[in-house]
Design a protein around this motif. Structure first.
Motif, PDB file in Angstrom:
ATOM      1  N   GLY A  24       0.983  -1.170  -0.153  1.00  0.00           N
ATOM      2  CA  GLY A  24       0.139   0.074  -0.094  1.00  0.00           C
ATOM      3  C   GLY A  24       0.702   1.210  -0.109  1.00  0.00           C
ATOM      4  O   GLY A  24       0.309   2.429   0.151  1.00  0.00           O
ATOM      5  N   MET A  25       1.949   1.061  -0.041  1.00  0.00           N
ATOM      6  CA  MET A  25       3.054   2.138   0.009  1.00  0.00           C
ATOM      7  C   MET A  25       3.463   2.369  -1.427  1.00  0.00           C
ATOM      8  O   MET A  25       4.646   1.559  -1.630  1.00  0.00           O
ATOM      9  CB  MET A  25       4.179   2.311   0.928  1.00  0.00           C
ATOM     10  N   LEU A  26       3.220   3.282  -2.310  1.00  0.00           N
ATOM     11  CA  LEU A  26       3.622   3.189  -3.791  1.00  0.00           C
ATOM     12  C   LEU A  26       4.477   4.369  -3.888  1.00  0.00           C
ATOM     13  O   LEU A  26       5.097   4.706  -4.938  1.00  0.00           O
ATOM     14  CB  LEU A  26       2.468   3.328  -4.661  1.00  0.00           C
ATOM     15  N   GLY A  27       4.461   5.665  -3.288  1.00  0.00           N
ATOM     16  CA  GLY A  27       5.272   6.905  -3.459  1.00  0.00           C
ATOM     17  C   GLY A  27       6.970   6.362  -2.744  1.00  0.00           C
ATOM     18  O   GLY A  27       7.353   5.177  -2.607  1.00  0.00           O
ATOM     19  N   HIS A  28       7.531   7.570  -2.434  1.00  0.00           N
ATOM     20  CA  HIS A  28       8.828   7.278  -1.789  1.00  0.00           C
ATOM     21  C   HIS A  28       8.793   6.745  -0.661  1.00  0.00           C
ATOM     22  O   HIS A  28       7.949   7.060   0.375  1.00  0.00           O
ATOM     23  CB  HIS A  28       9.324   8.719  -1.560  1.00  0.00           C
ATOM     24  N   GLY A  29       9.584   5.687  -0.349  1.00  0.00           N
ATOM     25  CA  GLY A  29       9.627   4.673   0.904  1.00  0.00           C
ATOM     26  C   GLY A  29      10.968   4.046   1.066  1.00  0.00           C
ATOM     27  O   GLY A  29      11.864   4.416   0.656  1.00  0.00           O
ATOM     28  N   PRO A  30      10.765   3.118   1.954  1.00  0.00           N
ATOM     29  CA  PRO A  30      11.750   2.351   2.385  1.00  0.00           C
ATOM     30  C   PRO A  30      12.698   1.552   1.303  1.00  0.00           C
ATOM     31  O   PRO A  30      13.818   1.591   1.290  1.00  0.00           O
ATOM     32  CB  PRO A  30      11.468   1.251   3.459  1.00  0.00           C
ATOM     33  N   LEU A  31      11.719   1.548   0.119  1.00  0.00           N
ATOM     34  CA  LEU A  31      13.025   0.501  -0.967  1.00  0.00           C
ATOM     35  C   LEU A  31      13.423   1.745  -1.742  1.00  0.00           C
ATOM     36  O   LEU A  31      14.641   1.255  -2.202  1.00  0.00           O
ATOM     37  CB  LEU A  31      11.829  -0.016  -1.855  1.00  0.00           C
ATOM     38  N   TYR A 238      10.699  12.967  -7.148  1.00  0.00           N
ATOM     39  CA  TYR A 238      11.208  11.883  -6.228  1.00  0.00           C
ATOM     40  C   TYR A 238      10.900  10.703  -7.027  1.00  0.00           C
ATOM     41  O   TYR A 238       9.901  10.574  -7.772  1.00  0.00           O
ATOM     42  CB  TYR A 238      10.701  11.926  -5.003  1.00  0.00           C
ATOM     43  N   MET A 239      11.573   9.514  -6.674  1.00  0.00           N
ATOM     44  CA  MET A 239      11.278   8.174  -7.038  1.00  0.00           C
ATOM     45  C   MET A 239      10.266   7.514  -6.452  1.00  0.00           C
ATOM     46  O   MET A 239      10.185   7.831  -5.133  1.00  0.00           O
ATOM     47  CB  MET A 239      12.695   7.388  -7.129  1.00  0.00           C
ATOM     48  N   ASN A 240       9.493   6.570  -7.105  1.00  0.00           N
ATOM     49  CA  ASN A 240       8.406   5.969  -6.199  1.00  0.00           C
ATOM     50  C   ASN A 240       8.922   4.570  -5.928  1.00  0.00           C
ATOM     51  O   ASN A 240       9.934   4.113  -6.555  1.00  0.00           O
ATOM     52  CB  ASN A 240       7.131   5.906  -7.102  1.00  0.00           C
ATOM     53  N   GLU A 241       8.259   3.761  -5.213  1.00  0.00           N
ATOM     54  CA  GLU A 241       8.631   2.690  -4.642  1.00  0.00           C
ATOM     55  C   GLU A 241       8.752   1.342  -5.858  1.00  0.00           C
ATOM     56  O   GLU A 241       9.468   0.342  -5.742  1.00  0.00           O
ATOM     57  CB  GLU A 241       7.721   1.962  -3.463  1.00  0.00           C
ATOM     58  N   ILE A 242       7.789   1.542  -6.691  1.00  0.00           N
ATOM     59  CA  ILE A 242       7.822   0.531  -7.741  1.00  0.00           C
ATOM     60  C   ILE A 242       9.105   0.649  -8.631  1.00  0.00           C
ATOM     61  O   ILE A 242       9.693  -0.414  -9.103  1.00  0.00           O
ATOM     62  CB  ILE A 242       6.548   0.719  -8.732  1.00  0.00           C
ATOM     63  N   SER A 243       9.336   1.938  -8.968  1.00  0.00           N
ATOM     64  CA  SER A 243      10.838   1.957  -9.651  1.00  0.00           C
ATOM     65  C   SER A 243      11.988   1.396  -9.017  1.00  0.00           C
ATOM     66  O   SER A 243      12.887   0.781  -9.407  1.00  0.00           O
ATOM     67  CB  SER A 243      10.860   3.463 -10.102  1.00  0.00           C
TER      68      SER A 243
END
Length: 370
Positions: A24-31, A238-243
């Motif tokens: 459920g976290m698609l924006g900037h996050g831990p990945l 910013y980069m997202n989590e999917i990328s």
């Protein structure tokens, strides 16, 4: 048809992306932060900020360089590059002054660049074209001389879009004191589908870059009570989590991919060295290319391209000389190095996907003439 470019997603990327979707976290996050740590380790410079694409990175780099502080300021750049390089300069409100190219390498002619630095030069954009690095050590010496002459040192932005894995005298790009921008487009050695990276020379510029990629807001700012401050406006870069998930998978295979590009390039260097009407680019000791492209200079380029197409081999010019576009007529100037080669350059397949049989077919087709 043997392709010039090919996109292949590593086997575990789908599982990584599914995990992101489930989180459920698609924006900037831990990945993204994990990806940044891994990239910093690979480059030997932890001061990195992941972005949505490399074009954003070039604009951000010019902002950090102070070029945007002077509307209409001069940025020196090469016309032999993909348009994103120079349109980033225009998007930053600057004007381009064209620097000639070295016909042997297709990179910027550092001698011509040295002559064109003036007190009005706000920044210098250099492109490591086809993955072949510019001699940034020599560029540093040129800037030392310019600073001694003018009391002003233009900031260098390195467009490393095609050059993941390239090195100058054993040091990866991103370790020479400049602002460097990598591309993680779908066709690049290291791919996120779409994405980019800016590599910074110091902690101050790193902190500023990380703020500016997210509207100028500190990511840990307390925005619940609406009393946080934005001292400097920023971007949605910013980069997202999917990328980041795709990029982490790509990191596991990128070294072998680049090694295969280099082996294929070495094969062509040997097999095409004496072909009439064809001239390879020059290899410079200490400058290690990633060979994202394998450009050659040929007589009768239309005839060469027809012959290759008939043999089932995709080739391409890839990019038109930027100074010929209608949106930059005011920047036109005489560039003898570019004039000598711009209608001769064409790129042949050199990628990791080539089989030995395909590679031999390409070389044999070229040796047979056109």
């Amino acid at each position: 048809m043997i392709p010039l470019f090919k996109v292949e997603v590593p086997a575990d990327a789908a599982d990584r992306v599914t995990s992101v979707l489930d989180s459920g976290m698609l924006g900037h996050g831990p990945l993204v932060e994990e990806f940044e740590r891994e990239l910093g380790e690979r480059l030997g410079n932890p001061r990195v900020a992941a972005l949505n694409n490399a074009t954003s990175g070039l604009q951000l780099a010019l902002r950090l360089a102070g070029a945007a502080d002077t509307p209409g300021g001069e940025v020196l750049s090469t016309p032999l590059t993909f348009e994103a390089t120079n349109w980033s300069i225009l998007a930053s409100g600057q004007r381009v002054t064209w620097v000639d190219i070295d016909p042997d390498t297709l990179n910027v002619d550092l001698g011509d660049l040295a002559k064109k630095i003036t007190p009005d030069t706000r920044a210098i954009m250099v492109v490591h074209w086809a993955g072949n690095p510019v001699d940034v050590d020599r560029l540093t010496s040129i800037l030392d001389d310019a600073e001694a002459s003018y009391g002003h040192r233009p900031v260098v932005v390195e467009d490393c879009a095609q050059a993941w894995g390239a090195a100058v005298r054993g040091r990866p790009l991103g370790n020479h004191g400049n602002l460097c921008v990598y591309s993680f487009h779908a066709t690049k050695h290291l791919s996120c589908g779409t994405g980019g990276l800016i590599v910074l020379p110091d902690e101050r510029s790193l902190r500023r870059a990380r703020r500016l990629r997210f509207f100028g807001i500190e990511r840990d700012a307390d925005r619940v009570h609406a009393d946080y401050d934005v001292p400097e406006w920023g971007y949605n870069f910013y980069m997202n989590e999917i990328s980041a998930a795709i990029g982490l998978s790509s990191l596991a295979v990128v070294d072998e991919r680049i090694a295969r590009h280099r082996r294929n390039a070495a094969f062509y260097d040997a097999e095409l060295a004496a072909v009439p009407g064809l001239e390879p680019t020059v290899r410079t000791p200490g400058l290690e290319s990633s060979f994202w492209l394998y450009p050659v200079k040929v007589d009768d380029r239309p005839g060469f391209m027809r012959k290759m197409a008939e043999a089932g081999i995709a080739v391409s010019v890839v990019s038109r000389r930027n100074d010929a576009h209608g949106c930059v007529p005011q920047a036109a100037r005489t560039l003898p190095g570019l004039e000598a080669v711009h209608d001769r350059v064409v790129n042949i397949p050199v990628g990791w996907w080539l089989s030995e049989e395909e590679r031999e077919h390409i070389a044999r087709t070229i040796r047979s003439g056109w």
